[in-house]
Design a protein around this motif. Structure first.
Motif, PDB file in Angstrom:
ATOM      1  N   LYS A  45      -5.935  -0.029 -25.587  1.00 34.33           N
ATOM      2  CA  LYS A  45      -7.201   0.948 -25.533  1.00 34.33           C
ATOM      3  C   LYS A  45      -8.261   1.386 -24.482  1.00 34.33           C
ATOM      4  CE  LYS A  45      -7.582   0.807 -30.936  1.00 34.33           C
ATOM      5  NZ  LYS A  45      -8.349   0.463 -31.825  1.00 34.33           N
ATOM      6  N   ALA A  46      -7.578   1.232 -23.210  1.00 34.68           N
ATOM      7  CA  ALA A  46      -8.281   1.019 -21.970  1.00 34.68           C
ATOM      8  C   ALA A  46      -8.746   2.395 -21.840  1.00 34.68           C
ATOM      9  CB  ALA A  46      -7.332   0.614 -20.947  1.00 34.68           C
ATOM     10  N   VAL A  47      -9.969   2.526 -21.084  1.00 34.15           N
ATOM     11  CA  VAL A  47     -10.638   4.003 -21.134  1.00 34.15           C
ATOM     12  C   VAL A  47     -10.263   4.258 -19.591  1.00 34.15           C
ATOM     13  CG1 VAL A  47     -12.315   3.725 -22.829  1.00 34.15           C
ATOM     14  CG2 VAL A  47     -12.728   2.809 -20.173  1.00 34.15           C
ATOM     15  N   GLY A  48     -10.199   5.779 -19.291  1.00 34.67           N
ATOM     16  CA  GLY A  48     -10.227   6.171 -18.153  1.00 34.67           C
ATOM     17  C   GLY A  48      -8.843   6.760 -17.602  1.00 34.67           C
ATOM     18  N   GLU A  49      -8.972   7.239 -16.565  1.00 33.01           N
ATOM     19  CA  GLU A  49      -7.626   7.798 -15.903  1.00 33.01           C
ATOM     20  C   GLU A  49      -7.781   7.820 -14.485  1.00 33.01           C
ATOM     21  OE1 GLU A  49      -8.383  12.607 -15.449  1.00 33.01           O
ATOM     22  OE2 GLU A  49      -8.014  12.132 -17.241  1.00 33.01           O
ATOM     23  N   CYS A  50      -6.575   7.788 -13.601  1.00 31.24           N
ATOM     24  CA  CYS A  50      -6.550   7.687 -12.367  1.00 31.24           C
ATOM     25  C   CYS A  50      -7.227   8.930 -11.700  1.00 31.24           C
ATOM     26  CB  CYS A  50      -5.005   7.642 -11.859  1.00 31.24           C
ATOM     27  SG  CYS A  50      -4.427   6.174 -12.327  1.00 31.24           S
ATOM     28  N   LYS A  51      -7.974   8.748 -10.706  1.00 30.19           N
ATOM     29  CA  LYS A  51      -8.580   9.863 -10.007  1.00 30.19           C
ATOM     30  C   LYS A  51      -8.331   9.610  -8.303  1.00 30.19           C
ATOM     31  CE  LYS A  51     -11.884  11.197 -13.429  1.00 30.19           C
ATOM     32  NZ  LYS A  51     -13.377  11.148 -13.607  1.00 30.19           N
ATOM     33  N   PRO A  52      -8.128  10.618  -7.613  1.00 28.66           N
ATOM     34  CA  PRO A  52      -8.134  10.246  -6.120  1.00 28.66           C
ATOM     35  C   PRO A  52      -9.056   9.411  -5.644  1.00 28.66           C
ATOM     36  CG  PRO A  52      -7.567  12.466  -6.660  1.00 28.66           C
ATOM     37  CD  PRO A  52      -7.935  12.112  -7.938  1.00 28.66           C
ATOM     38  N   GLY A  53      -8.924   8.503  -4.784  1.00 29.18           N
ATOM     39  CA  GLY A  53     -10.021   7.566  -4.090  1.00 29.18           C
ATOM     40  C   GLY A  53     -10.319   6.534  -4.845  1.00 29.18           C
ATOM     41  N   MET A  54      -9.782   6.094  -6.135  1.00 28.98           N
ATOM     42  CA  MET A  54      -9.796   5.155  -6.734  1.00 28.98           C
ATOM     43  C   MET A  54      -8.894   3.961  -6.477  1.00 28.98           C
ATOM     44  SD  MET A  54      -9.881   6.302 -10.911  1.00 28.98           S
ATOM     45  CE  MET A  54      -9.535   4.680 -11.286  1.00 28.98           C
ATOM     46  N   THR A  55      -9.446   2.709  -6.119  1.00 29.84           N
ATOM     47  CA  THR A  55      -8.554   1.593  -5.978  1.00 29.84           C
ATOM     48  C   THR A  55      -8.543   0.356  -7.016  1.00 29.84           C
ATOM     49  OG1 THR A  55     -10.527   0.572  -4.441  1.00 29.84           O
ATOM     50  CG2 THR A  55      -8.621   1.808  -3.287  1.00 29.84           C
ATOM     51  N   PHE A  56      -7.494   0.096  -7.430  1.00 29.44           N
ATOM     52  CA  PHE A  56      -7.331  -0.938  -8.507  1.00 29.44           C
ATOM     53  C   PHE A  56      -6.062  -1.669  -8.358  1.00 29.44           C
ATOM     54  CE2 PHE A  56      -5.473   2.996  -9.951  1.00 29.44           C
ATOM     55  CZ  PHE A  56      -4.309   2.533 -10.620  1.00 29.44           C
TER      56      PHE A  56
ATOM     57  N   TYR B 152      -3.833  -0.763  -5.406  1.00 27.01           N
ATOM     58  CA  TYR B 152      -3.401   0.619  -5.155  1.00 27.01           C
ATOM     59  C   TYR B 152      -4.370   1.539  -4.910  1.00 27.01           C
ATOM     60  CZ  TYR B 152       0.808  -1.201  -7.480  1.00 27.01           C
ATOM     61  OH  TYR B 152       2.174  -1.959  -7.754  1.00 27.01           O
ATOM     62  N   LEU B 153      -4.127   2.678  -4.186  1.00 28.17           N
ATOM     63  CA  LEU B 153      -5.146   3.842  -3.863  1.00 28.17           C
ATOM     64  C   LEU B 153      -4.451   4.881  -4.437  1.00 28.17           C
ATOM     65  CD1 LEU B 153      -7.434   5.172  -2.387  1.00 28.17           C
ATOM     66  CD2 LEU B 153      -6.151   5.237  -0.431  1.00 28.17           C
ATOM     67  N   VAL B 154      -5.163   5.494  -5.095  1.00 34.50           N
ATOM     68  CA  VAL B 154      -4.973   6.832  -5.770  1.00 34.50           C
ATOM     69  C   VAL B 154      -5.159   7.971  -4.975  1.00 34.50           C
ATOM     70  CG1 VAL B 154      -4.973   8.495  -7.927  1.00 34.50           C
ATOM     71  CG2 VAL B 154      -5.341   6.123  -8.244  1.00 34.50           C
ATOM     72  N   THR B 155      -4.140   8.576  -4.558  1.00 31.32           N
ATOM     73  CA  THR B 155      -4.191   9.843  -3.497  1.00 31.32           C
ATOM     74  C   THR B 155      -4.294  11.161  -4.270  1.00 31.32           C
ATOM     75  OG1 THR B 155      -1.705  10.018  -3.119  1.00 31.32           O
ATOM     76  CG2 THR B 155      -3.057   8.338  -1.687  1.00 31.32           C
ATOM     77  N   GLU B 156      -4.134  12.258  -3.390  1.00 33.91           N
ATOM     78  CA  GLU B 156      -4.222  13.736  -4.266  1.00 33.91           C
ATOM     79  C   GLU B 156      -3.131  13.924  -5.169  1.00 33.91           C
ATOM     80  OE1 GLU B 156      -6.674  15.435  -4.603  1.00 33.91           O
ATOM     81  OE2 GLU B 156      -8.170  14.633  -3.137  1.00 33.91           O
ATOM     82  N   ASP B 157      -2.095  13.420  -4.606  1.00 31.59           N
ATOM     83  CA  ASP B 157      -0.692  13.778  -5.254  1.00 31.59           C
ATOM     84  C   ASP B 157       0.153  12.283  -5.547  1.00 31.59           C
ATOM     85  OD1 ASP B 157      -0.092  12.560  -2.792  1.00 31.59           O
ATOM     86  OD2 ASP B 157       1.098  14.323  -1.886  1.00 31.59           O
ATOM     87  N   GLY B 158      -0.412  11.243  -5.452  1.00 24.09           N
ATOM     88  CA  GLY B 158       0.315  10.036  -5.893  1.00 24.09           C
ATOM     89  C   GLY B 158      -0.410   8.882  -5.750  1.00 24.09           C
ATOM     90  N   VAL B 159       0.350   7.955  -5.045  1.00 26.65           N
ATOM     91  CA  VAL B 159      -0.350   6.482  -4.865  1.00 26.65           C
ATOM     92  C   VAL B 159       0.046   6.079  -3.464  1.00 26.65           C
ATOM     93  CG1 VAL B 159       1.801   5.349  -5.803  1.00 26.65           C
ATOM     94  CG2 VAL B 159      -0.547   4.240  -5.813  1.00 26.65           C
ATOM     95  N   GLU B 160      -0.718   5.139  -2.769  1.00 24.64           N
ATOM     96  CA  GLU B 160      -0.518   4.389  -1.944  1.00 24.64           C
ATOM     97  C   GLU B 160      -0.356   2.928  -2.021  1.00 24.64           C
ATOM     98  OE1 GLU B 160      -2.527   3.720   2.573  1.00 24.64           O
ATOM     99  OE2 GLU B 160      -2.936   5.536   1.667  1.00 24.64           O
ATOM    100  N   VAL B 161       0.496   2.143  -1.690  1.00 24.24           N
ATOM    101  CA  VAL B 161       0.499   0.751  -1.980  1.00 24.24           C
ATOM    102  C   VAL B 161      -0.205   0.135  -0.890  1.00 24.24           C
ATOM    103  CG1 VAL B 161       1.848  -1.242  -2.631  1.00 24.24           C
ATOM    104  CG2 VAL B 161       2.417   1.078  -3.312  1.00 24.24           C
ATOM    105  N   LEU B 162      -1.575  -0.428  -1.005  1.00 18.32           N
ATOM    106  CA  LEU B 162      -2.220  -0.836   0.307  1.00 18.32           C
ATOM    107  C   LEU B 162      -1.596  -2.291   0.555  1.00 18.32           C
ATOM    108  CD1 LEU B 162      -5.887   0.176  -0.611  1.00 18.32           C
ATOM    109  CD2 LEU B 162      -4.272   1.506   0.740  1.00 18.32           C
ATOM    110  N   THR B 163      -1.278  -3.052  -0.306  1.00 17.63           N
ATOM    111  CA  THR B 163      -0.766  -4.428  -0.160  1.00 17.63           C
ATOM    112  C   THR B 163       0.776  -4.363   0.034  1.00 17.63           C
ATOM    113  OG1 THR B 163      -0.947  -4.818  -2.314  1.00 17.63           O
ATOM    114  CG2 THR B 163      -2.755  -5.472  -0.997  1.00 17.63           C
TER     115      THR B 163
END
Length: 409
Positions: free
Chosen positions: A324-335, A372-383
Motif C-alpha cells: 500500500k505504498a503511497v505516491g507516484e513517480c514524478k520527474p526530478g525524483m531520485t529513489f 534512479y532519477l525519474v526523467t520527463e519520459d522515463g528513467v536514468e540509472v544514476l548508478t
C-alpha cells in the motif's frame, strides 16, 4: 531520540500514514515512552509484534542500533589464544552457518576537510526526523547534476571494492578498501555512524539479508556477498549494491546462481516500469511475480527509499506484491529499488548486534540496488554498471548436483 511532536500526530503503526487519534499504547505510558499514538485499535493490534520490541529496549532487555549505541553483549565468548578472534554472541540461535568474527577494528576516521552529514558525530540523522512522509523531494537541474556526480563516485567505489572479492579476504579488509576509496573522492561513507552503524559500508554474506557489519570473517569459496555502498558528496547521497560470487564453487551451485540471478532480474524488471505516473506500489507486484517464477521469495521487512540530500527519505518502495505504498513517480525524483530475494522463507531475524538481518531458515539471499532519477519520459540509472564493472550475470550451471530451493511465501 524523542523530538517535539508535530502539530498533527502521525500514527506509528506499521506501514500506516493516517493521523493518530487519542489511542496510546498503555505499556508505553507505564514506561514513560512518549508519542506512541495509533489511529485505531485494529492498527495497534496489527503493529503489536513490531511495536512491543520498543518496550524491551526501554526496559533494558535488548538494544537497537537505531535507538542506542551498540552495547557490549551480556554473553561473550573468550578470544582464541592463538588468533585473538571470538564470537561475541555464542548463545544466540543462529539460523545458518555464518557467524560474526570479532574483535571489530577501530572506527575509521574521516578528515574534517571532507563535508560530513549531520549524523557524523552524534549518530542521529536529525534532518530525517522532520520529513513529511507524504512529500517527495524533487530535484532541480543543479541537484540532479550533483546526484549524477555522487552516484558516479558510488559506482567507482563499489567496483573498486568488488575487484577485491575473493576467497581468503576478510570483510573488514573490504571495509578498509571502501573507506579509503571514499576519502580519495573527498566523500563521506554514508553508513559510518548512521544511527551508530560502526563501519563504512555493509557486507552481507550468504543468509545475511542486509546490514552485515564488516568484521574478521574470511570469505570462503562458495560464498556470495552483497556489497552495499553509500557515500555523501556535494550535499547528496548515492546508494547502490550488488551481490557477488566468491570463487568458482558459488558459480557452480544451481541454487546459489538461481537466487542471485533472480534478484538481479527482479531489479531489472522493476526498473523497466519507472516513468512519470508509475505508482510506487507497482514495483512490488513486478518483483514478486518474477521472484515466484524462479521459486524464490521476497523479503518484506526492508524497502527501497528516496535518496538525495537525505540518506533515507520518502518515498518508501516495498518489494512485495499488493503493498500500500503511497505516491507516484514524478520527474526530478531520485529513489532506490533494492529487492532482497531468498531461496526459502521471506521472514527474517536480527542478530544481537541489532543490525545484521538474516533469513529465518538460514537459506541464502541476494540483493541488488540502484539509485534512479525519474526523467520527463522515463528513467536514468544514476548508478549503472560500466563495461569494466566486476561481476555481472552468470549462466545457470548443470543441475546434476543441484538441489531445489523452497518458496517460503
Amino acid at each position: 531520540m524523542t523530538t517535539e511532536p508535530p502539530a498533527k500526530k502521525k500514527c506509528i503503526g506499521v506501514q500506516c500514514d493516517n493521523d493518530a487519534q487519542s489511542l496510546q499504547c498503555p505499556n508505553c505510558q507505564k514506561l514513560g515512552i512518549k508519542g506512541s499514538f495509533f489511529c485505531s485499535q485494529d492498527c495497534f493490534k496489527k503493529s503489536w509484534n513490531d511495536h512491543k520490541a520498543l518496550h524491551k529496549i526501554v526496559s533494558g532487555k535488548t538494544t537497537t542500533g537505531i535507538l542506542d549505541h551498540i552495547r557490549t553483549p551480556k554473553v561473550v565468548s573468550e578470544p582464541d589464544p592463538a588468533t585473538g578472534l571470538y564470537n561475541p554472541f555464542p548463545s544466540f540461535s543462529y539460523t545458518g552457518p555464518v557467524r560474526p568474527v570479532y574483535p571489530l577494528s577501530e572506527k575509521r576516521t574521516v578528515p574534517k576537510d571532507i563535508p560530513w552529514p549531520d549524523y557524523a558525530e552524534s549518530g542521529y540523522p536529525k534532518s530525517e526526523r522532520f520529513v513529511n512522509r507524504n512529500k517527495f523531494e524533487i530535484l532541480d537541474a543543479k541537484g540532479q547534476e550533483a546526484m549524477r556526480k555522487v552516484c558516479r563516485y558510488g559506482r567507482e567505489v563499489l567496483d573498486i571494492v568488488a575487484a577485491e572479492v575473493k576467497p581468503g579476504v576478510t570483510t573488514d579488509y573490504l571495509d578498509k578498501v571502501c573507506h579509503e576509496a571514499c576519502l580519495e573522492r573527498k566523500s563521506y561513507p554514508s553508513p559510518l555512524n548512521y544511527n551508530h552503524f560502526p563501519k563504512s559500508f555493509c557486507t552481507s554474506v550468504n543468509e545475511v539479508i542486509c546490514h552485515g557489519i564488516p568484521d574478521q570473517r574470511v570469505l570462503l569459496d562458495g560464498d556470495i556477498i552483497n556489497l552495499d555502498v553509500s557515500l555523501y558528496h556535494g550535499g547528496y547521497h548515492a546508494d547502490l549494491n550488488e551481490t557477488y560470487y566468491v570463487g568458482d564453487r558459488a558459480k557452480a551451485d544451481p541454487d546459489t546462481v538461481r537466487v542471485v540471478e533472480a534478484a538481479r532480474e527482479c531489479l531489472d524488471e522493476a526498473a523497466k516500469s519507472i516513468k512519470p505516473g508509475t505508482l510506487m506500489r507497482e514495483f512490488g507486484n513486478i518483483i514478486e511475480k518474477h521472484a515466484k517464477s524462479q521459486n524464490c521469495s521476497v523479503i518484506r521487512t526492508y524497502c527501497g527509499h528516496g535518496v538525495g540530500s537525505l540518506f533515507h527519505c520518502p518515498p518508501n518502495v516495498p518489494h512485495y506484491a499488493k503493498n500500500k505504498a503511497v505516491g507516484e513517480c514524478k520527474p526530478g525524483m531520485t529513489f532506490t529499488i533494492e529487492p532482497m530475494i531468498a531461496l526459502g522463507k521471506y521472514r527474517d531475524i536480527t542478530w544481537p548486534d541489532n543490525w545484521t538481518s538474516t533469513t529465518i531458515d538460514g537459506k541464502k539471499t541476494a540483493q541488488f540496488e540502484h539509485t534512479y532519477l525519474v526523467t520527463e519520459d522515463g528513467v536514468e540509472v544514476l548508478t549503472a554498471r560500466t563495461e569494466t564493472s566486476p561481476g555481472g550475470p552468470v549462466p545457470m550451471p548443470s543441475v546434476e548436483n543441484g538441489t531445489n530451493g523452497t518458496n517460503g511465501s
